[in-house]
Design a protein around this motif. Structure first.
Motif, mmCIF file in Angstrom:
data_model
loop_
_atom_site.group_PDB
_atom_site.id
_atom_site.type_symbol
_atom_site.label_atom_id
_atom_site.label_comp_id
_atom_site.label_asym_id
_atom_site.label_seq_id
_atom_site.Cartn_x
_atom_site.Cartn_y
_atom_site.Cartn_z
ATOM 1 N N ASP A 80 0.924 -1.203 0.138
ATOM 2 C CA ASP A 80 -0.182 -0.106 0.060
ATOM 3 C C ASP A 80 0.950 1.210 0.146
ATOM 4 N N ARG A 81 1.966 1.292 0.648
ATOM 5 C CA ARG A 81 2.885 2.497 0.734
ATOM 6 C C ARG A 81 3.486 2.585 -0.468
ATOM 7 N N ARG A 82 3.798 1.574 -1.127
ATOM 8 C CA ARG A 82 4.600 1.595 -2.216
ATOM 9 C C ARG A 82 3.457 2.030 -3.535
ATOM 10 N N LYS A 83 2.429 1.494 -3.350
ATOM 11 C CA LYS A 83 1.520 2.245 -4.431
ATOM 12 C C LYS A 83 1.196 3.528 -4.303
ATOM 13 N N ALA A 84 0.840 4.006 -2.889
ATOM 14 C CA ALA A 84 0.738 5.350 -2.638
ATOM 15 C C ALA A 84 1.922 6.482 -3.129
ATOM 16 N N CYS A 85 3.052 5.969 -3.019
ATOM 17 C CA CYS A 85 4.154 6.679 -3.500
ATOM 18 C C CYS A 85 4.233 6.771 -5.005
ATOM 19 N N GLY A 86 3.962 5.639 -5.823
ATOM 20 C CA GLY A 86 4.015 5.526 -7.072
ATOM 21 C C GLY A 86 2.905 6.650 -7.711
ATOM 22 N N LEU A 87 1.693 6.568 -6.980
ATOM 23 C CA LEU A 87 0.600 7.300 -7.506
ATOM 24 C C LEU A 87 0.953 8.671 -7.397
ATOM 25 N N GLN A 88 1.501 9.104 -6.476
ATOM 26 C CA GLN A 88 2.070 10.686 -6.109
ATOM 27 C C GLN A 88 2.807 11.080 -7.146
ATOM 28 N N LEU A 89 4.014 10.132 -7.443
ATOM 29 C CA LEU A 89 4.996 10.368 -8.525
ATOM 30 C C LEU A 89 4.311 10.673 -9.854
ATOM 31 N N TYR A 90 3.494 9.488 -10.412
ATOM 32 C CA TYR A 90 3.071 9.748 -11.530
ATOM 33 C C TYR A 90 2.023 10.807 -11.907
ATOM 34 N N GLU A 91 1.385 11.153 -10.850
ATOM 35 C CA GLU A 91 0.271 12.253 -10.889
ATOM 36 C C GLU A 91 1.095 13.580 -10.880
ATOM 37 N N SER A 92 2.266 13.637 -10.121
ATOM 38 C CA SER A 92 3.242 14.872 -10.145
ATOM 39 C C SER A 92 3.632 15.328 -11.615
ATOM 40 N N VAL A 93 3.880 14.346 -12.703
ATOM 41 C CA VAL A 93 4.484 14.592 -13.649
ATOM 42 C C VAL A 93 3.270 14.229 -14.990
ATOM 43 N N GLY A 94 2.055 14.101 -14.551
ATOM 44 C CA GLY A 94 0.782 13.884 -15.524
ATOM 45 C C GLY A 94 0.703 12.643 -16.197
ATOM 46 N N VAL A 95 1.110 11.592 -15.443
ATOM 47 C CA VAL A 95 1.205 10.203 -16.211
ATOM 48 C C VAL A 95 0.023 9.534 -15.499
ATOM 49 N N VAL A 96 -1.124 9.476 -16.389
ATOM 50 C CA VAL A 96 -2.404 8.487 -15.658
ATOM 51 C C VAL A 96 -2.114 7.264 -15.603
ATOM 52 N N LYS A 97 -3.231 6.724 -14.997
ATOM 53 C CA LYS A 97 -3.187 5.147 -14.870
ATOM 54 C C LYS A 97 -3.324 4.603 -16.345
ATOM 55 N N GLY A 98 -2.693 3.683 -16.777
ATOM 56 C CA GLY A 98 -2.601 2.969 -17.953
ATOM 57 C C GLY A 98 -2.047 3.617 -19.093
ATOM 58 N N ASP A 99 -1.276 4.455 -18.740
ATOM 59 C CA ASP A 99 -0.205 5.156 -19.807
ATOM 60 C C ASP A 99 0.930 4.593 -19.695
ATOM 61 N N GLN A 100 1.160 3.412 -20.321
ATOM 62 C CA GLN A 100 2.459 2.444 -20.374
ATOM 63 C C GLN A 100 3.591 3.211 -20.871
ATOM 64 N N ALA A 101 3.292 4.215 -21.820
ATOM 65 C CA ALA A 101 4.566 4.777 -22.479
ATOM 66 C C ALA A 101 5.039 5.898 -21.414
ATOM 67 N N GLY A 102 4.053 6.500 -20.709
ATOM 68 C CA GLY A 102 4.418 7.643 -19.742
ATOM 69 C C GLY A 102 5.079 6.917 -18.590
ATOM 70 N N THR A 103 4.607 5.852 -18.190
ATOM 71 C CA THR A 103 5.345 5.140 -17.154
ATOM 72 C C THR A 103 6.494 4.653 -17.301
ATOM 73 N N MET A 104 6.799 4.134 -18.596
ATOM 74 C CA MET A 104 8.205 3.798 -18.786
ATOM 75 C C MET A 104 9.023 4.971 -18.939
ATOM 76 N N ARG A 105 8.682 5.914 -19.726
ATOM 77 C CA ARG A 105 9.441 7.241 -19.565
ATOM 78 C C ARG A 105 10.104 7.622 -18.233
ATOM 79 N N GLN A 106 9.117 7.635 -17.481
ATOM 80 C CA GLN A 106 9.426 8.044 -15.731
ATOM 81 C C GLN A 106 10.413 6.956 -15.289
ATOM 82 N N MET A 107 10.263 5.814 -15.546
ATOM 83 C CA MET A 107 11.254 4.875 -15.195
ATOM 84 C C MET A 107 12.485 4.867 -15.770
#
Length: 230
Positions: free
Chosen positions: A97-124
């Protein structure tokens, strides 16, 4: 110590702990060598089992950082994960749960929405671009010292992060870099008996970037502390 204001010390430590965050976007300005050495001297005061001080630190600057970043990015395109130390087998319960919450905050901060695999990969991939940091420190431990050598290195990393905060620097502790341990051994000439624990990208933080705007929470004491009174 008579006359020493311990309350002031505790207040300073609390402020450093409260204000520190993982910087994920750096300014390009290099940190002066004298400031880096001051940071390393602070971290060197870390306690360790029997004072073994198992950490060894490789620090990049200038062209050394640029070449490392370039060659690491090329390497991850074809190489698989091969850390020196075992990564978590899985995340369950509160840890998940803590890991997921951190990830959600990170992706939201850079405008990566759930399901955006390209955006997720770019941030990784930003991990391996070192978040544009001008410096990285690679922390290794001695293989013979086992898990407690790695634990001591973890203490060192924690003090490195607090030292960076005290000196006005940003820092990002990165297990991601240890994912490609064979490359780090080859690139930096790290002997086989030294095991890569983590990397720390560091420099001056870009405080205007959205990715540096979120802060993670900490569990309440009753979630992590058990009292025994009899």
């Amino acid at each position: 110590m008579p006359g020493h204001d311990q309350t002031a010390d505790a207040t300073t430590l609390a402020r450093l702990l409260d204000d520190r965050w993982t910087c994920r976007q750096f300014r390009p300005d290099p940190v002066p060598r004298a400031t880096i050495e001051a940071l390393l001297r602070l971290a060197q005061r870390t306690p360790s089992w029997c004072n073994t001080q198992p950490w060894q630190v490789t620090v990049t600057e200038g062209a050394g950082t640029d070449r490392f970043r370039k060659e690491l990015l090329e390497h991850i395109q074809t190489a698989g994960a091969e850390p020196d130390l075992p990564f978590p087998a899985q995340y369950t319960g509160a840890y998940r749960d803590r890991r997921k919450a951190c990830g959600l905050q990170l992706y939201e901060s850079v405008g990566v929405v759930k399901g955006d695999q390209a955006g997720t990969m770019r941030q990784m991939v930003r991990n391996f671009e070192l978040f544009d940091a001008p410096h990285v420190a690679i922390i290794t431990t001695e293989d013979d010292l086992g898990v407690y050598g790695a634990v001591d290195c973890g203490l060192y990393i924690g003090n490195f992060l607090l030292g960076a905060q005290a000196l006005g620097l940003g820092a990002a502790p990165q297990a991601a870099l240890a994912t490609y341990a064979p490359f780090l051994h080859s690139h930096f000439g790290i002997p086989a008996q030294r095991k890569v624990v983590a990397g720390i990208s560091f420099g001056y933080p870009d405080r205007e970037h959205a990715v540096n705007g979120f802060r993670t929470a900490r569990a309440d004491l009753d979630e992590v502390v058990s009292w025994r009174t009899d």
